[in-house]
Design a protein around this motif. Structure first.
Motif, PDB file in Angstrom:
ATOM      1  N   VAL A   1      -9.276   5.035 -14.086  1.00 37.72           N
ATOM      2  CA  VAL A   1      -8.913   5.423 -12.725  1.00 37.72           C
ATOM      3  C   VAL A   1      -9.577   4.480 -11.731  1.00 37.72           C
ATOM      4  CG1 VAL A   1      -9.051   7.209 -10.976  1.00 37.72           C
ATOM      5  CG2 VAL A   1      -8.541   7.814 -13.341  1.00 37.72           C
ATOM      6  N   LEU A   2      -8.762   3.622 -11.146  1.00 36.24           N
ATOM      7  CA  LEU A   2      -9.260   2.609 -10.220  1.00 36.24           C
ATOM      8  C   LEU A   2      -9.748   3.256  -8.933  1.00 36.24           C
ATOM      9  CD1 LEU A   2      -9.493  -0.388  -9.409  1.00 36.24           C
ATOM     10  CD2 LEU A   2      -7.145  -0.221  -8.580  1.00 36.24           C
ATOM     11  N   GLY A   3      -9.103   4.334  -8.558  1.00 35.92           N
ATOM     12  CA  GLY A   3      -9.486   5.012  -7.324  1.00 35.92           C
ATOM     13  C   GLY A   3      -8.468   6.067  -6.976  1.00 35.92           C
ATOM     14  N   TYR A   4      -8.623   6.627  -5.803  1.00 34.46           N
ATOM     15  CA  TYR A   4      -7.695   7.651  -5.362  1.00 34.46           C
ATOM     16  C   TYR A   4      -6.898   7.137  -4.177  1.00 34.46           C
ATOM     17  CZ  TYR A   4     -11.038  10.338  -8.015  1.00 34.46           C
ATOM     18  OH  TYR A   4     -11.866  10.796  -8.997  1.00 34.46           O
ATOM     19  N   ARG A   5      -5.780   7.750  -3.965  1.00 33.97           N
ATOM     20  CA  ARG A   5      -4.989   7.369  -2.798  1.00 33.97           C
ATOM     21  C   ARG A   5      -4.433   8.634  -2.151  1.00 33.97           C
ATOM     22  NH1 ARG A   5       0.340   3.583  -2.953  1.00 33.97           N
ATOM     23  NH2 ARG A   5       1.260   4.442  -1.049  1.00 33.97           N
ATOM     24  N   GLN A   6      -4.552   8.685  -0.839  1.00 32.43           N
ATOM     25  CA  GLN A   6      -4.016   9.811  -0.087  1.00 32.43           C
ATOM     26  C   GLN A   6      -2.584   9.492   0.320  1.00 32.43           C
ATOM     27  OE1 GLN A   6      -6.037  12.489   0.585  1.00 32.43           O
ATOM     28  NE2 GLN A   6      -7.809  11.518  -0.429  1.00 32.43           N
ATOM     29  N   VAL A   7      -1.706  10.475   0.224  1.00 31.55           N
ATOM     30  CA  VAL A   7      -0.334  10.291   0.696  1.00 31.55           C
ATOM     31  C   VAL A   7      -0.001  11.471   1.596  1.00 31.55           C
ATOM     32  CG1 VAL A   7       2.055   9.847   0.031  1.00 31.55           C
ATOM     33  CG2 VAL A   7       0.202   9.232  -1.535  1.00 31.55           C
ATOM     34  N   LYS A   8       0.323  11.153   2.845  1.00 29.24           N
ATOM     35  CA  LYS A   8       0.635  12.225   3.805  1.00 29.24           C
ATOM     36  C   LYS A   8       2.028  12.790   3.539  1.00 29.24           C
ATOM     37  CE  LYS A   8      -2.491  11.518   7.622  1.00 29.24           C
ATOM     38  NZ  LYS A   8      -2.550  10.124   8.115  1.00 29.24           N
ATOM     39  N   LYS A   9       2.237  14.003   3.971  1.00 27.45           N
ATOM     40  CA  LYS A   9       3.530  14.662   3.835  1.00 27.45           C
ATOM     41  C   LYS A   9       4.668  13.769   4.342  1.00 27.45           C
ATOM     42  CE  LYS A   9       6.021  18.802   5.399  1.00 27.45           C
ATOM     43  NZ  LYS A   9       5.879  20.155   5.960  1.00 27.45           N
ATOM     44  N   GLY A  10       5.665  13.602   3.520  1.00 29.31           N
ATOM     45  CA  GLY A  10       6.819  12.805   3.921  1.00 29.31           C
ATOM     46  C   GLY A  10       6.691  11.331   3.612  1.00 29.31           C
ATOM     47  N   GLU A  11       5.467  10.879   3.312  1.00 20.33           N
ATOM     48  CA  GLU A  11       5.275   9.464   2.997  1.00 20.33           C
ATOM     49  C   GLU A  11       5.587   9.186   1.527  1.00 20.33           C
ATOM     50  OE1 GLU A  11       1.837   8.197   6.246  1.00 20.33           O
ATOM     51  OE2 GLU A  11       1.347   8.304   4.111  1.00 20.33           O
ATOM     52  N   ALA A  12       5.866   7.898   1.239  1.00 19.91           N
ATOM     53  CA  ALA A  12       6.201   7.494  -0.125  1.00 19.91           C
ATOM     54  C   ALA A  12       4.982   6.953  -0.854  1.00 19.91           C
ATOM     55  CB  ALA A  12       7.304   6.448  -0.105  1.00 19.91           C
ATOM     56  N   LEU A  13       4.762   7.437  -2.071  1.00 19.26           N
ATOM     57  CA  LEU A  13       3.738   6.834  -2.935  1.00 19.26           C
ATOM     58  C   LEU A  13       4.245   5.487  -3.421  1.00 19.26           C
ATOM     59  CD1 LEU A  13       1.141   6.950  -4.608  1.00 19.26           C
ATOM     60  CD2 LEU A  13       2.382   8.297  -6.309  1.00 19.26           C
ATOM     61  N   PHE A  14       5.517   5.441  -3.803  1.00 20.84           N
ATOM     62  CA  PHE A  14       6.197   4.161  -4.088  1.00 20.84           C
ATOM     63  C   PHE A  14       7.682   4.379  -3.847  1.00 20.84           C
ATOM     64  CE2 PHE A  14       5.467   6.360  -8.192  1.00 20.84           C
ATOM     65  CZ  PHE A  14       6.766   6.613  -8.568  1.00 20.84           C
ATOM     66  N   ARG A  15       8.423   3.277  -3.775  1.00 20.62           N
ATOM     67  CA  ARG A  15       9.857   3.363  -3.537  1.00 20.62           C
ATOM     68  C   ARG A  15      10.627   2.565  -4.583  1.00 20.62           C
ATOM     69  NH1 ARG A  15      11.626   5.980   0.785  1.00 20.62           N
ATOM     70  NH2 ARG A  15      10.205   6.370   2.509  1.00 20.62           N
ATOM     71  N   VAL A  16      11.897   2.868  -4.710  1.00 19.10           N
ATOM     72  CA  VAL A  16      12.747   2.136  -5.654  1.00 19.10           C
ATOM     73  C   VAL A  16      12.593   0.640  -5.418  1.00 19.10           C
ATOM     74  CG1 VAL A  16      15.101   1.679  -6.405  1.00 19.10           C
ATOM     75  CG2 VAL A  16      14.443   3.987  -5.748  1.00 19.10           C
ATOM     76  N   GLY A  17      12.352  -0.097  -6.482  1.00 18.53           N
ATOM     77  CA  GLY A  17      12.296  -1.544  -6.368  1.00 18.53           C
ATOM     78  C   GLY A  17      10.913  -2.093  -6.111  1.00 18.53           C
ATOM     79  N   ASP A  18       9.968  -1.245  -5.679  1.00 22.21           N
ATOM     80  CA  ASP A  18       8.595  -1.724  -5.526  1.00 22.21           C
ATOM     81  C   ASP A  18       8.107  -2.283  -6.853  1.00 22.21           C
ATOM     82  OD1 ASP A  18       8.613  -0.854  -2.941  1.00 22.21           O
ATOM     83  OD2 ASP A  18       7.160   0.760  -3.213  1.00 22.21           O
ATOM     84  N   PRO A  19       7.396  -3.402  -6.829  1.00 15.04           N
ATOM     85  CA  PRO A  19       6.862  -3.935  -8.093  1.00 15.04           C
ATOM     86  C   PRO A  19       5.960  -2.916  -8.770  1.00 15.04           C
ATOM     87  CG  PRO A  19       5.934  -5.079  -6.194  1.00 15.04           C
ATOM     88  CD  PRO A  19       7.064  -4.250  -5.686  1.00 15.04           C
ATOM     89  N   PHE A  20       6.176  -2.736 -10.069  1.00 13.19           N
ATOM     90  CA  PHE A  20       5.421  -1.739 -10.829  1.00 13.19           C
ATOM     91  C   PHE A  20       4.033  -2.254 -11.151  1.00 13.19           C
ATOM     92  CE2 PHE A  20       4.113  -0.391 -15.124  1.00 13.19           C
ATOM     93  CZ  PHE A  20       3.914   0.951 -14.874  1.00 13.19           C
ATOM     94  N   THR A  21       3.010  -1.560 -10.672  1.00  9.82           N
ATOM     95  CA  THR A  21       1.651  -1.955 -11.010  1.00  9.82           C
ATOM     96  C   THR A  21       0.847  -0.789 -11.569  1.00  9.82           C
ATOM     97  OG1 THR A  21       1.091  -1.538  -8.691  1.00  9.82           O
ATOM     98  CG2 THR A  21       1.459  -3.832  -9.328  1.00  9.82           C
ATOM     99  N   ASN A  22       1.065   0.401 -11.024  1.00 12.92           N
ATOM    100  CA  ASN A  22       0.207   1.532 -11.377  1.00 12.92           C
ATOM    101  C   ASN A  22       0.985   2.728 -11.895  1.00 12.92           C
ATOM    102  OD1 ASN A  22      -2.000   0.097 -10.186  1.00 12.92           O
ATOM    103  ND2 ASN A  22      -1.321   0.818  -8.175  1.00 12.92           N
ATOM    104  N   LEU A  23       0.342   3.461 -12.773  1.00 18.07           N
ATOM    105  CA  LEU A  23       0.759   4.838 -13.019  1.00 18.07           C
ATOM    106  C   LEU A  23      -0.132   5.727 -12.148  1.00 18.07           C
ATOM    107  CD1 LEU A  23       1.330   5.118 -16.878  1.00 18.07           C
ATOM    108  CD2 LEU A  23       3.000   4.865 -15.043  1.00 18.07           C
ATOM    109  N   TYR A  24       0.367   6.914 -11.827  1.00 15.85           N
ATOM    110  CA  TYR A  24      -0.398   7.819 -10.985  1.00 15.85           C
ATOM    111  C   TYR A  24      -0.488   9.196 -11.627  1.00 15.85           C
ATOM    112  CZ  TYR A  24       0.645   4.224  -7.510  1.00 15.85           C
ATOM    113  OH  TYR A  24       0.762   3.029  -6.848  1.00 15.85           O
ATOM    114  N   ALA A  25      -1.605   9.842 -11.432  1.00 15.41           N
ATOM    115  CA  ALA A  25      -1.739  11.253 -11.806  1.00 15.41           C
ATOM    116  C   ALA A  25      -1.993  12.027 -10.524  1.00 15.41           C
ATOM    117  CB  ALA A  25      -2.894  11.441 -12.785  1.00 15.41           C
TER     118      ALA A  25
END
Lengths: 270, 270
Positions: free
Chosen positions: B68-92
């Motif tokens: 686990v490299l770190g944590y990331r906050q995502v606000k309501k309505g925001e995207a963690l990732f989008r279609v086509g974004d380069p794949f780098t991470n898996l998320y839990a």
DNA sequence: CGCGCACTTGACAGAGGTCAATCTCCGTGG
DNA sequence: CCACGGAGATTGACCTCTGTCAAGTGCGCG
């Protein structure tokens, strides 16, 4: 089952390749040696360009040869495996085609996929160490048998194999989630998209994208698409009247790709 | 993207752990250190029993801490990732919930899944080295960031990790193909099954299986189930009249599990 | 050659979609 | 604190698409 060898390796021991004798004994009677026939090697297999298991990047790996334990013939209507069977092998389809069938809680059954040569079967069994669906041959077919413990071992030893298994599983995830799109589509869109999907897969195998046979019945097609067989039949007939396709029983010829794509993408246009 | 380090290892070299500097630089600004907060370790994480990435069998592995490299906050309505974004991470998912959204060819969009704490996101990106769906937060949420090249490296070094990644991907396959069952189900069955599925997932997280909040709108629910929002609303209202559930806006209370199960499994019974 | 299964086609009914009006929250700003 | 606005939810009336039931056809396989 394979649980023992699976958990035994925890910590990084077990450098010796697993003998996989249990699997060999269990299925030996049904198998033909991979080193007997003409296209017996993955390297010379004509399916290599499309095979989900053995793409080009793996061809260099000598070990891949040993992965295929043998071949197995499955007659039309017979099961390659059934729900609940202990998971031992992954399969790559050599010839023929299969349907995957899952049972609902109330006993109804649903077709969850159709698979043709070069595609893999059995990946849904990894999770719970038993297969999660029936795999039934739609015609006389044959598959490459790949014991999962061997694939596991290769995955540790060869980076390319491990990468590829990850990608293969992920690609299946993407494909399955694409078929969720069916939920919002009308009957016309579903049937058009279905025909175009089959077309694309035949084309990838160097067959004609415009003329092919539907190996599945209208009922199986309907089950997969979430339609009744009468609706599938009616829709195909109408597509024919509209000059989009020519249908004679199981034989289909796509006459107007652009028109079919139009139908597949537009909710309510003729 | 990760293609370079991925293919570099072919043949079994690259024994040194990858530094993953690219990823670290790229996202460092958004991340909080995993060793800062209270439940910063997988070992002490309260989600461990249900976390798709870190089950008990992995807890013994010291290396999991470093995944686990770190944590990331995502606000309501925001995207963690989008279609086509380069794949780098898996998320839990640590806290909150997400919807996965895919675009159809004609521009319509479909919800392909809902995910809550302990579940993984991003696995659909492995195949093509870019994400295949949008992941949008349904509420203010946070995720564990796991660079895939690190997971790859761990998969080679630690048998348990590799086994687990295989099983996790396969389990997702099974779950997705289960949602194909929706195709043959009526609106009543779909909504009942949906409520029961959410209930089961909350129960697994030690929350009440009978009272929870629907974080998604009626429209999102409908999109996921292949229904219109009005049908979802009407069905919930009728379930309430029948005494199966109590619904007030986003809050749901299941009053009659047996009855709901009955509805979920039977095509045409009240 | 003929039996049976798969397929086609029609008429009708019902589940769910469409359109529209109204209501209920909730956050925002006066 | 309350008035306002807008997004989401509910409910009703109507209509369309697809399922249901039924009859008839044709093709494949023994």
């Amino acid at each position: 089952m394979f649980g023992t060898s699976e958990r035994a390796g925890k910590g990084g021991s077990a450098d010796k390749r697993p003998a996989s004798t249990a699997v060999r004994d269990e299925t030996a009677a049904h198998l033909r040696s991979p080193h007997a026939g003409a296209s017996s090697s993955c390297k010379t297999c004509s399916l290599r360009p499309v095979c989900a298991v053995n793409p080009d990047e793996l061809a260099c790996s000598q070990q891949m040869e040993d992965l295929v334990l043998g071949y197995r013939q499955v007659k039309k209507g017979e099961a390659l495996f059934r729900v609940g069977d202990p998971f031992t092998n992954l399969y790559a389809i050599r010839t023929g085609s299969f349907k995957k069938v899952t049972l609902l809680a109330d006993g109804r059954e649903q077709v969850t996929g159709f698979h043709v040569s070069g595609e893999s079967l059995g990946t849904d069994g990894i999770a719970a160490a038993q297969y999660a669906s029936d795999a039934i041959a739609l015609e006389d077919s044959s598959v490459c048998v790949m014991p999962f413990d061997l694939l596991e071992w290769l995955s540790r030893e060869v980076d390319a194999v491990r990468h590829h298994v990850f990608r293969m599983l992920s690609a299946q995830l993407v494909r399955e989630s694409n078929s969720m799109m069916l939920l919002t589509m009308t009957a016309d869109e579903r049937v058009a998209a279905f025909l175009l999907d089959l077309s694309r897969r035949w084309q990838a195998r160097s067959y004609s994208p415009s003329a092919f046979a539907l190996r599945m019945t209208r009922e199986e097609t309907g089950s997969f698409l979430g339609l009744k067989l009468e609706t599938v039949s009616r829709t195909l007939s109408r597509f024919q009247k509209q000059g989009l396709v020519q249908v004679r029983g199981k034989d289909v010829r796509i006459l107007d790709f652009a028109g079919l794509i139009e139908v597949a993408h537009h909710p309510s246009s003729s």
